[in-house]
Write an enzyme that holds these catalytic residues in place. Sequence first.
Site, PDB file in Angstrom:
ATOM      1  N   LYS A  61      30.094 -14.793 -21.415  1.00 18.73           N
ATOM      2  CA  LYS A  61      30.093 -14.353 -19.996  1.00 18.73           C
ATOM      3  C   LYS A  61      28.758 -14.637 -19.321  1.00 18.73           C
ATOM      4  CE  LYS A  61      30.738 -10.058 -21.090  1.00 18.73           C
ATOM      5  NZ  LYS A  61      30.909 -10.230 -22.535  1.00 18.73           N
ATOM      6  N   ASP A  97      35.166  -5.343 -23.551  1.00 19.43           N
ATOM      7  CA  ASP A  97      35.756  -4.925 -24.839  1.00 19.43           C
ATOM      8  C   ASP A  97      36.557  -3.643 -24.678  1.00 19.43           C
ATOM      9  OD1 ASP A  97      33.449  -6.671 -25.470  1.00 19.43           O
ATOM     10  OD2 ASP A  97      34.179  -6.378 -27.508  1.00 19.43           O
ATOM     11  N   LYS A 134      35.241 -10.400 -23.597  1.00 18.37           N
ATOM     12  CA  LYS A 134      34.762  -9.752 -24.818  1.00 18.37           C
ATOM     13  C   LYS A 134      33.264 -10.023 -25.008  1.00 18.37           C
ATOM     14  CE  LYS A 134      35.641 -10.305 -29.735  1.00 18.37           C
ATOM     15  NZ  LYS A 134      34.191 -10.288 -29.928  1.00 18.37           N
ATOM     16  N   LYS A 152      23.905  -4.437 -23.037  1.00 20.35           N
ATOM     17  CA  LYS A 152      22.988  -5.407 -23.653  1.00 20.35           C
ATOM     18  C   LYS A 152      21.859  -5.783 -22.684  1.00 20.35           C
ATOM     19  CE  LYS A 152      25.421  -8.918 -25.444  1.00 20.35           C
ATOM     20  NZ  LYS A 152      25.617 -10.376 -25.666  1.00 20.35           N
TER      21      LYS A 152
END
Length: 258
Positions: free
Chosen positions: A14, A127, A9, A40
């Site tokens: 991560k 996600d 998630k 991101k």
Amino acid sequence: MERIAIYGKGGIGKSTTVTNLSAALVKRGLRVMQIGCDPKSDSTINLTGGKRIPTVLEVIRDKDKETRLEDLVAIGSGGVLCVEAGGPKPGIGCAGRGIIAAFEKLAELKAYDVYKPDVVIYDVLGDVVCGGFAMPIRNGYADSVCIVTSGESMSLYAADNIASAVRSFGVRGYAGLKGLILNKKGIVNEVAIVEQAAREIDTAILHTIERDPLVQEAEALHQSVLEAFPESPQARSYQALADKLFDCEKAVGRAICV
Ligand code: ADP
Ligand code: SF4
Ligand code: MG
């Protein structure tokens, strides 16, 4: 060359885990390529002194056929080969497209023949396990998958989804699930909760990482924990994870395992 995809998630840890895993593997003498597969695009930021590298999507948009391998691969701390797939403009396009484009461009420019990484680590947002974000586990890109989770229900929900995707593609002989990496959030009964979740998805906890403020201190220096605090228990924990995931002597005959 061994290719592992680390899913989880958003915000679960991560990139922190993968960055320290890369740093631990280069310490063992392996050549490592880390590919951020998250819009991101900050997977490798603590390997590049806090500097964002251009994403594959950005470079392709700018340079198209003129794109060279050096435009896509930055050499990070310890020699880690850093790539960010990138993402679309908010509201337009497909986030998974960055991942597909990155894989295709790296293959077209023969990145693996040129850099000869022993290990490729994909840092993938988990996600939404849609076609785009499932790319590393489809079509044989990754050999195995690990899932970073805490005891929080949303991260366990994501872990369950990712495990289902791995199972459905696994029948075609693609990546198998290696297990869960518990990145603790400090929840009551956290280990027991995640052990139970692991049993339910027919896997196990491979490694447990403690919550440690040294992670933020290293981030403030734009470094991995291994680089900033190499003798800390947290650095040793990431090293232990690397040693569980990779038999470096076996992975590459020439690895200098210390
Ligand atoms: P993701 O890549 O899954 O979105 P990040 O690796 O960026 O998540 O981590 C999100 C935040 O959690 C970061 O600010 C990081 O400092 C923090 N974090 C991750 N793992 C730990 C840990 N073991 N101890 C303390 N902070 C952590
Ligand atoms: Fe792309 Fe996945 Fe979004 Fe579909 S759900 S548009 S495949 S990122
Ligand atoms: Mg990340």
